[in-house]
Motif scaffolding. Structure first.
Motif, PDB file in Angstrom:
ATOM      1  N   THR A  52       0.810  -1.285   0.051  1.00  0.00           N
ATOM      2  CA  THR A  52       0.056   0.110   0.084  1.00  0.00           C
ATOM      3  C   THR A  52       0.825   1.290   0.206  1.00  0.00           C
ATOM      4  O   THR A  52       0.647   2.151  -0.858  1.00  0.00           O
ATOM      5  CB  THR A  52      -0.851   0.150   1.201  1.00  0.00           C
ATOM      6  OG1 THR A  52      -1.712  -1.197   1.267  1.00  0.00           O
ATOM      7  CG2 THR A  52      -1.670   1.156   1.139  1.00  0.00           C
ATOM      8  N   LYS A  61       0.741   9.819  -1.938  1.00  0.00           N
ATOM      9  CA  LYS A  61      -0.062  10.617  -1.492  1.00  0.00           C
ATOM     10  C   LYS A  61       0.873  11.893  -0.916  1.00  0.00           C
ATOM     11  O   LYS A  61       0.713  13.252  -1.231  1.00  0.00           O
ATOM     12  CB  LYS A  61      -0.610  10.221  -0.170  1.00  0.00           C
ATOM     13  CG  LYS A  61      -1.204  11.066   1.038  1.00  0.00           C
ATOM     14  CD  LYS A  61      -0.400  11.938   2.088  1.00  0.00           C
ATOM     15  CE  LYS A  61       0.660  11.020   2.856  1.00  0.00           C
ATOM     16  NZ  LYS A  61      -0.092  10.215   3.837  1.00  0.00           N
ATOM     17  N   VAL A 323       2.104  -9.104  11.155  1.00  0.00           N
ATOM     18  CA  VAL A 323       2.573  -7.878  11.643  1.00  0.00           C
ATOM     19  C   VAL A 323       1.668  -6.704  10.637  1.00  0.00           C
ATOM     20  O   VAL A 323       1.113  -7.094   9.533  1.00  0.00           O
ATOM     21  CB  VAL A 323       3.860  -7.667  11.247  1.00  0.00           C
ATOM     22  CG1 VAL A 323       4.812  -8.381  12.153  1.00  0.00           C
ATOM     23  CG2 VAL A 323       4.330  -7.699   9.575  1.00  0.00           C
TER      24      VAL A 323
HETATM   25  P1  FAD Z   1       0.399  -3.400   3.110  1.00  0.00           P
HETATM   26  O1  FAD Z   1       1.609  -2.458   2.657  1.00  0.00           O
HETATM   27  O2  FAD Z   1      -0.927  -2.960   2.426  1.00  0.00           O
HETATM   28  O3  FAD Z   1       1.012  -4.847   1.931  1.00  0.00           O
HETATM   29  C1  FAD Z   1       0.218  -5.996   1.990  1.00  0.00           C
HETATM   30  C2  FAD Z   1       0.463  -6.613   0.561  1.00  0.00           C
HETATM   31  O4  FAD Z   1      -0.169  -7.753   0.657  1.00  0.00           O
HETATM   32  C3  FAD Z   1      -0.262  -6.007  -0.507  1.00  0.00           C
HETATM   33  O5  FAD Z   1       0.608  -5.620  -1.483  1.00  0.00           O
HETATM   34  C4  FAD Z   1      -1.402  -6.785  -0.783  1.00  0.00           C
HETATM   35  O6  FAD Z   1      -1.994  -6.709  -2.156  1.00  0.00           O
HETATM   36  C5  FAD Z   1      -0.854  -8.267  -0.362  1.00  0.00           C
HETATM   37  N1  FAD Z   1      -2.023  -9.303  -0.497  1.00  0.00           N
HETATM   38  C6  FAD Z   1      -3.071  -9.170   0.358  1.00  0.00           C
HETATM   39  N2  FAD Z   1      -3.608 -10.239   0.407  1.00  0.00           N
HETATM   40  C7  FAD Z   1      -2.614 -11.323  -0.057  1.00  0.00           C
HETATM   41  C8  FAD Z   1      -2.591 -12.787  -0.095  1.00  0.00           C
HETATM   42  N3  FAD Z   1      -3.571 -13.486   0.195  1.00  0.00           N
HETATM   43  N4  FAD Z   1      -1.382 -13.490  -0.859  1.00  0.00           N
HETATM   44  C9  FAD Z   1      -0.572 -12.583  -1.235  1.00  0.00           C
HETATM   45  N5  FAD Z   1      -0.295 -10.958  -1.115  1.00  0.00           N
HETATM   46  C10 FAD Z   1      -1.470 -10.439  -0.477  1.00  0.00           C
HETATM   47  N6  FAD Z   1       1.322   5.279   6.603  1.00  0.00           N
HETATM   48  C11 FAD Z   1       2.397   5.953   6.943  1.00  0.00           C
HETATM   49  O7  FAD Z   1       3.219   5.856   7.783  1.00  0.00           O
HETATM   50  N7  FAD Z   1       2.639   7.401   6.649  1.00  0.00           N
HETATM   51  C12 FAD Z   1       1.323   7.738   5.576  1.00  0.00           C
HETATM   52  O8  FAD Z   1       1.708   8.906   5.360  1.00  0.00           O
HETATM   53  C13 FAD Z   1       0.477   6.979   5.297  1.00  0.00           C
HETATM   54  N8  FAD Z   1      -0.431   7.425   4.269  1.00  0.00           N
HETATM   55  C14 FAD Z   1      -1.266   6.663   3.673  1.00  0.00           C
HETATM   56  C15 FAD Z   1      -2.011   7.043   2.596  1.00  0.00           C
HETATM   57  C16 FAD Z   1      -3.015   6.318   2.402  1.00  0.00           C
HETATM   58  C17 FAD Z   1      -3.887   6.674   1.221  1.00  0.00           C
HETATM   59  C18 FAD Z   1      -3.113   4.987   2.937  1.00  0.00           C
HETATM   60  C19 FAD Z   1      -4.354   3.970   2.076  1.00  0.00           C
HETATM   61  C20 FAD Z   1      -2.283   4.366   3.835  1.00  0.00           C
HETATM   62  C21 FAD Z   1      -1.342   5.262   4.156  1.00  0.00           C
HETATM   63  N9  FAD Z   1      -0.592   4.904   5.194  1.00  0.00           N
HETATM   64  C22 FAD Z   1       0.559   5.516   5.847  1.00  0.00           C
HETATM   65  C23 FAD Z   1      -0.667   3.635   5.802  1.00  0.00           C
HETATM   66  C24 FAD Z   1       0.527   2.619   5.285  1.00  0.00           C
HETATM   67  O9  FAD Z   1       0.337   2.404   3.749  1.00  0.00           O
HETATM   68  C25 FAD Z   1       0.150   1.193   5.933  1.00  0.00           C
HETATM   69  O10 FAD Z   1       0.054   1.082   7.145  1.00  0.00           O
HETATM   70  C26 FAD Z   1       1.372   0.094   5.395  1.00  0.00           C
HETATM   71  O11 FAD Z   1       1.276  -0.087   3.945  1.00  0.00           O
HETATM   72  C27 FAD Z   1       0.814  -1.149   6.091  1.00  0.00           C
HETATM   73  O12 FAD Z   1       1.789  -2.124   5.440  1.00  0.00           O
HETATM   74  P2  FAD Z   1       1.421  -3.787   5.502  1.00  0.00           P
HETATM   75  O13 FAD Z   1       2.703  -4.664   5.323  1.00  0.00           O
HETATM   76  O14 FAD Z   1       0.532  -4.146   6.591  1.00  0.00           O
HETATM   77  O15 FAD Z   1       0.419  -3.916   4.172  1.00  0.00           O
END
Ligand code: FAD
Ligand code: NA7
Length: 487
Positions: A52, A61, A323
């Motif tokens: 994301t 953003k 996580v």
């Molecule tokens: P993600 O980064 O969402 O990664 C998960 C990945 O797993 C994705 O690629 C998804 O497609 C994949 N996936 C899902 N299900 C499966 C599956 N079954 N098999 C294989 N792959 C799969 N945070 C900040 O710290 N600062 C900011 O300024 C900020 N701005 C943001 C702005 C926006 C518009 C958004 C939406 C979020 C923002 N965030 C920000 C939040 C930040 O993006 C998230 O907290 C972070 O990306 C979370 O990381 P994650 O590893 O949990 O998941």
């Protein structure tokens, strides 16, 4: 035992948390595979590796926020003597902006892939799910299934935007998944939701010159300090963002000219209708746990939100960890996911014992005038310690760089939330102003080091900065004195 399985660790989700854990684990000698797969948004938007933050979150953003700030700066520059012909007709080229943003995103996708290859993390572009507690299946683009076995599994699938259950929402609405690569200029936009994504999107759209309206169901920025939240909303309103309070959309209808007719209901139950070019839902996000078939591994989710309630990132199934955004009641922020992922990998493969500390995580809302904070809000501090035990120091301040272009500084405000007794420990810092994230980051370390109000006051400032205002603040709310600067 490792030989019993193909991998020491299989990571489900190649985003902030998953990739950080995978890279750290391989550095410590583990054999790791990462499944990452992006299901296209209902509008058909898809993206590459990295999750994301890189593709549809923090990075695009921040770039659009920066584009909006530069538009403002062009006008300010004339006050400093820059000669810009026809400055009044300066406008954004949406296609050029999205192209620039997407080019950067693609370059990060590429670097991420190369890094995984160099670190010998196997990347599997497939939608992963549990076949049994140690077996992961993944459906690839061509429909074929890849099956692997793992000693440990890390769930890091993050979340995706919610849509309201109203007619036309999914068909005609968009979300943050679509806005950063929207093929046509958004035009007059309704942003539904007043969380941080809603405020940020409406803020940069307005800054880029588009008419933006925020529909607020209840309050602005639930969970954040409400005085600060209202200050940034007022500032946005002054800059031209419209707010519709206590309202909810009821239905979206596509009109013959392509615009969207929005039916919405106010607090008295009255129905209204307005026409927009774009409707963006920023009403929260849902964890992507449904596709994981967690029942095959016996992993529980919290029924209300389908998130995982893990203790020190360990789920109820001991070899399955989680996580990032998928975790229940943890900040949905990239550095939180990364930090927790790295620490977990070090505990699993590096004999480390350090646990993730989810308290006092700093964050910033990149609204036109930014809001950065760390620690407790005024409300939280009072709820925990009682009003009599809390001292709030506050000040309005005037950034030097605002004087020449005569920018409105009436909402440049900060406050310190501290205990009143003994050492006067600082519990929270809140700052509205330019570069709020840059201002707050260092103070977040100070809070980790048990910052007290006397220590803050004994810190010599850097002049002329806005961050130095934290070292000058001395008026308490309790005193009733005017916190406006005297000069
Ligand atoms: P993600 O980064 O969402 O990664 C998960 C990945 O797993 C994705 O690629 C998804 O497609 C994949 N996936 C899902 N299900 C499966 C599956 N079954 N098999 C294989 N792959 C799969 N945070 C900040 O710290 N600062 C900011 O300024 C900020 N701005 C943001 C702005 C926006 C518009 C958004 C939406 C979020 C923002 N965030 C920000 C939040 C930040 O993006 C998230 O907290 C972070 O990306 C979370 O990381 P994650 O590893 O949990 O998941
Ligand atoms: P948030 O922070 O959960 O905010 C969601 C906003 O949308 C909030 O103002 C809600 O109002 C509102 N909301 C929720 N459901 C609806 C419906 N059905 N109709 C109208 N308005 C609604 O989500 P974001 O999308 O901003 O961001 C999520 C996280 O991603 C965030 O923490 C970042 O770290 C990254 P409420 O206050 O509940 O009345």
């Amino acid at each position: 035992i490792a030989d019993q399985y193909q991998y020491d660790l299989v990571v489900l989700g190649g985003g902030s948390g998953g990739l950080a854990a995978a890279k750290q684990a391989t550095e410590l000698g583990a054999k790791v595979a990462v499944f990452d797969y992006v299901i296209p948004s209902p509008q058909g938007t898809k993206w590459g590796l990295g999750g994301t933050c890189v593709n549809v979150g923090c990075i695009p953003k921040k770039l659009m926020h920066q584009a909006a700030l530069l538009g403002e700066a062009v006008h300010e520059a004339t006050a400093f003597g820059w000669q810009i012909p026809e400055v009044k007709s300066v406008k954004i080229d949406w296609e050029a902006l999205t192209t620039a943003v997407q080019n950067h995103v693609k370059s990060v996708n590429w670097v991420t892939r190369v890094e995984l290859r160099n670190k010998k993390v196997e990347y599997i572009n497939a939608l992963g799910y549990f076949k049994d507690p140690h077996t992961i299946g993944g459906i690839m683009k061509n429909g074929e299934e890849k099956v692997v076995t793992a000693k440990n599994v890390l769930i890091a699938v993050g979340g995706r935007p919610n849509y309201p259950d109203i007619p036309g929402a999914v068909e005609y609405g968009i979300t943050s998944d679509d806005i950063f690569s929207l093929s046509k200029p958004p035009g007059k936009t309704l942003v539904v939701g007043a969380g941080y994504i809603g405020l940020e999107c409406a803020g940069f759209l307005n800054g880029l010159g588009y008419d933006a309206t925020i529909m607020v169901r209840s309050i602005i920025l639930r969970g954040f300090d409400q005085q600060m939240a209202n200050i940034i909303a007022e500032e946005m309103e002054t800059r031209g963002v419209h707010f519709i309070y206590q309202a909810k959309p009821k239905a979206l209808e596509k009109q013959a000219d392509g615009s969207i007719l929005v039916h919405w209901v106010d607090k008295d139950g009255q129905i209204h209708k307005d026409v927009y070019d774009t409707v963006l839902f920023a009403i929260g996000r849902k964890a992507l746990t449904k596709d994981l078939k967690l029942e095959n591994a016996g992993v529980f989710v919290v029924p209300e939100n389908e998130k995982i309630d893990a203790l020190n990132e360990q789920t109820n199934v001991p070899h399955v960890y989680a996580v990032g955004d998928v975790l229940h009641k943890k900040p949905e922020l990239t550095p939180v996911a990364i930090h927790a992922g790295k620490l977990l990998a070090k505990r699993l493969y590096g004999n480390a014992t350090e646990l993730m500390d989810y308290t006092n995580v700093a964050t910033t809302v990149f609204s036109p005038l930014e809001y950065g904070c760390v620690g407790l809000s005024e409300e939280q501090a009072i709820a925990i310690h009682g009003e009599d035990s809390i001292e709030i120091y506050h000040a309005y301040y005037k950034p030097t760089e605002f004087f020449v272009p005569q920018k409105d500084n009436s909402r440049c405000y900060l406050k310190v939330v501290a205990l009143r007794n003994n050492d006067q420990k600082v519990l929270g810092l809140h700052f509205v102003g330019p570069n709020a994230g840059e201002v707050i980051q260092g103070f977040a370390t100070a809070i980790k080091c048990n910052l007290t109000f006397p220590l803050l006051k004994s810190t010599v400032g850097i002049h002329p900065t806005i961050a130095e205002e934290f070292t000058r603040v001395n008026i308490t709310k309790r005193s009733g004195m005017d916190p406006k600067p005297q000069s």
